[in-house]
Design a protein around this motif. Structure first.
Motif: not given
Lengths: 463, 325
Positions: A86-87, A90, A111, A115, A416-417, A420, B281-282, B285-289
């Motif tokens: 994903i990095q 993006l 997600s 965006r 994702a949030e 999680q 990191f979360q 790259f996971e929550f894109l904040h």
């Protein structure tokens, strides 16, 4: 003089930094999700098509890739090796050089769509004539955000109940006692099946596979953790609290999750020493692909299969899987759309099934089918499966039955949030740090806040 | 022009006194020349530093003041990210985990590496073999160490608990019991102790023999010699290892992420292993904040700066450099 120089240097530096920030702050800036491509199923296509996240190297992948390449004609296809990072994706989007096509888990689509990292596919679907009615509703739901489809579903994953027939028989139980249809019976079965030597677990009775399968158990009680429109979290619903309490009790009866997890981790999950072959596990729900693994590594293991069942006794599965999506700013969306159509077409799946069948026959093993997001393709492939005898045929039967009874969550801007928050809640209960009610109430708050922010941002971008 | 005239001119030049202004100009010219040469030789590093360190730091400071999801243009939010950090219970938990890990791991790391270095110092000819043996694990990629951790420390059939079992000790569930996750990770971090052992061994070998002889003549025993000769003489190396390991401890990520949050453990995680950089990191790259993650990065930078500054101040009292009075 020096002061003047210093001032000039400072001003110049500030200007450079400001310019650099504005240059670095790459974003799609509202253009996200815009789509200018011409989609036409009859059009001759050219140019390049770089595909990110698709690293299939088995016959099911290669047979379809060959078919899709032929469908694309002169398009130069480049498969970027490796699973989706994903990095990397993006960074590519942010730098204005995204790949033409993305292969992602369906639970990542919301997600990315929110965006503006991927584009809505209505024009692609219409132009290429993709028949979305063939696709499973649960799969399409997972790639639909705010009424717009952002992905073409590919594989499908469902759960089935897998149990050790010998252990069940020794305890005087049938598969019905561990398939979820009667949770009290399952609690009793857990006690009957589990064994511990001197306080150390030697046989896991029932493993409800937490935290990942909480959505499944909640769905089994006719509940959901997320509303149908993807806007309201329902993590603190009674169904969720009950399901989590019940699952944690199963672990507690076996010495706690910590002990079960340590024992579970010690197994040779993908090898001959798996928990079923070594009589170290009574029952658990598991994704259907594990049937193939077990058949491969321990064909003589004493297995029994069924679907997971609701408390009303009906088959149920929580669908997962992959999808094709087109990134914003791609230079060859037409080719990307054609590829997504080709890879998920009936012809491609037919070729994949034939290739897999030939491979399995060559190995003297049964062809147990392939689950896709396309219900018509599933039926087509189901007719090609070959018998492996019992219990494997029952496993394949359960897999297809489960596939016809799938539920899922809709896409949301805070996929994702949300996940999680759910996992954190379950883990904190499993780790003995909170009660189910407390943990799920906290998670509800966290998840709802993330959903509210996500939807708010999405709507403000749309204006 | 005749030869005589030339001689007269030369004599004139030789006799001519250089004015202070000219001397200053000459000095400046030489200084500029030196600076240019220095910059030229340093330029590869300078370019690398600016492009890969300084600029990303400046840019992340800017991003920390924005709401940025990597896809859309950053939106300026002032200090909102920093304010949010103060009200984020998960961040506090991650910080507590990290500080605990560092506070226990660094002293343990120092003690064990010092003991090993002292043993190696007396190992004679076999020391080079053991030096290699101790250093080899350092070459293991951290991700592999994370996977190894799950295998070696498994509560059910891990090697560590098997060994403990030989002594009648019922080992804990290192990888699944929240109370034992951090101690397990701390023990596992000793896997890479080889580099510190070698640094300390080099420092020990640099202690002049005559100091030990003097101590012996004065009747000092092992303990007194260690405290009055060995430790002061190797204190710069110890201080270096303390600083480096403190910073590394506060930034710990790889092993814990692999074991508890990575591909092998995508759903089950243990908050006991949620370290600061993992949470960062979360968020990124996971929550894109990315804005919030940048603020977190600067928060960590500040914490590391403060701790390092305290260590430097304290070091003035305890670290002895040759040439110091």
């Amino acid at each position: 003089m020096y002061r003047r120089q210093a001032r000039a240097t400072g001003v110049a530096g500030a200007v450079i930094i400001a310019l650099a920030f504005s240059g670095c702050a790459v974003g799609t800036g509202g253009a996200a999700g815009s789509d200018e491509a011409d989609y036409d199923s009859e059009a001759e296509l050219g140019g390049e098509l770089s595909v990110m996240g698709f690293s299939g190297v088995d016959e099911v992948a290669t047979s379809r890739v060959e078919y899709a390449e032929a469908e694309l004609g002169d398009v130069d296809v480049k498969l970027i090796e490796g699973d989706l990072d994903i990095q990397q994706f993006l960074s590519a989007v942010a730098s204005g050089e995204p790949p033409e096509l993305l292969y992602a888990d369906r639970d990542q689509i919301g997600s990315l769509a929110a965006r503006g990292a991927i584009i809505p596919l209505e024009r692609c679907i219409d132009g290429e004539g993709i028949d979305m009615s063939e696709f499973r509703e649960s799969a399409v739901g997972q790639v639909t955000l705010d009424g717009e489809v952002y992905g073409i579903p590919e594989f499908n994953q469902v759960q089935v109940t897998m149990a050790n027939a010998d252990l069940l028989a020794a305890a005087g139980l049938s598969i019905d006692a561990v398939n979820g249809s009667d949770r009290n019976a399952m609690t009793q079965a857990n006690l009957a099946l589990m064994k511990s030597d001197g306080g150390s677990l030697s046989v896991i009775g029932v493993d409800p596979k937490m935290p990942e399968f909480l959505p499944l158990w909640v769905a089994g009680a006719d509940g959901s953790l997320l509303s149908d429109d993807g806007r309201t979290a329902m993590l603190d619903s009674q169904e969720a609290v009950d399901a989590l309490t019940w699952a944690v009790d199963l672990y507690d009866a076996q010495g706690g999750f910590s002990a079960v997890k340590a024992f579970r981790d010690s197994a040779d999950f993908f090898g001959e020493g798996n928990q079923f072959a070594t009589n170290a596990l009574g029952a658990m729900p598991m994704e259907q692909w594990y049937i193939n693994v077990l058949n491969e590594v321990s064909p003589d293991a004493p297995l029994a299969f069924d679907t997971v069942r609701t408390t009303a006794g009906e088959p149920i599965a929580f669908a997962g899987g992959s999808a094709w999506a087109i990134p914003s700013g791609t230079e060859n969306a037409a080719a990307a759309c054609r590829w997504a159509k080709a890879m998920t077409s009936l012809d491609a799946w037919q070729l994949a099934a034939e290739a897999r069948l030939a491979t399995r026959e060559g190995e003297g093993k049964p062809f147990t089918g392939i689950l896709t997001g396309n219900s018509v393709a599933d039926e087509q492939i189901r007719e090609m499966i070959t018998s492996g005898g019992e219990p494997w045929d029952a496993g394949v039967e359960a897999m297809y039955e489960a596939n016809d009874h799938t539920v899922s969550w809709p896409a949301s801007p805070a996929d994702a949030e949300f996940e999680q928050a759910m996992q954190d809640a379950v883990n904190s209960v499993l780790n003995g740090e909170a009660s189910p009610e407390e943990a799920l109430a906290d998670a509800q708050e966290t998840a709802q806040q993330a959903l509210d922010e996500g939807w708010e941002k999405l709507e403000s971008r749309e204006q | 022009m005749t030869g005589t005239e030339v001689r007269v001119d030369s004599a004139h030049i030789a006799r001519r006194t250089v004015t202070p202004e000219e001397r200053e100009r000459g000095r400046r010219r030489a200084s500029r020349r030196n600076l240019r040469s220095a910059l030229l030789f340093l330029s590869p590093w300078i370019v690398g530093f600016v492009v890969f360190t300084a600029w990303p730091m400046i840019y992340s400071a800017y991003l920390s003041l924005t709401d940025y999801d990597v896809i859309n243009i950053p939106e300026f939010v002032g200090l909102a990210n920093y304010a949010e950090m103060l009200n984020d219970p998960k961040l506090l938990l991650a910080l507590q985990n990290t500080v605990f890990f560092t506070a226990v791991q660094v002293p343990l790391y120092i003690i064990v590496s010092l003991v090993l270095a002292l043993l190696l110092d007396r190992a004679g000819r076999s020391s080079s073999f053991f030096r290699t043996v101790f250093f080899l694990p350092k070459m293991t990629p951290p991700v592999a160490v994370g996977v190894l951790f799950l295998l070696l420390f498994n509560g059910q059939n891990g090697l560590l608990n098997t060994v403990l079992g030989w002594f009648g000790i019922d080992g804990p569930a290192w990888t699944t019991d929240p109370a034992w996750v951090k101690p397990g990770l701390i023990l596992m971090s000793l896997w890479t102790i080889g580099a510190s052992v070698i640094i300390l061994l080099a420092a020990l070998r640099n202690v002049p023999e005559m100091l030990y002889e003097s101590a012996k003549l004065d009747g000092a025993g092992f303990w007194r010699t260690s405290m009055s000769v060995t430790l002061p003489m190797i204190s710069p190396a110890l201080f270096f290892i303390i600083i480096v390991n403190t910073i590394a401890g506060l930034q710990t990520f790889d092993e814990a992420y692999t074991a508890f949050f990575g591909a092998g453990n995508t759903t089950y995680s243990n908050d006991a292993a949620l370290f600061y950089v993992i949470y960062l990191f979360q968020q990124a790259f996971e929550f894109l904040h990315m804005g919030y993650a940048s603020a977190m990065a600067w928060g960590l930078f500040l914490v590391i700066m403060v701790i390092t500054a305290v260590q430097l101040i304290v070091s003035r009292r305890f670290v002895y450099y040759e040439g110091d009075r």
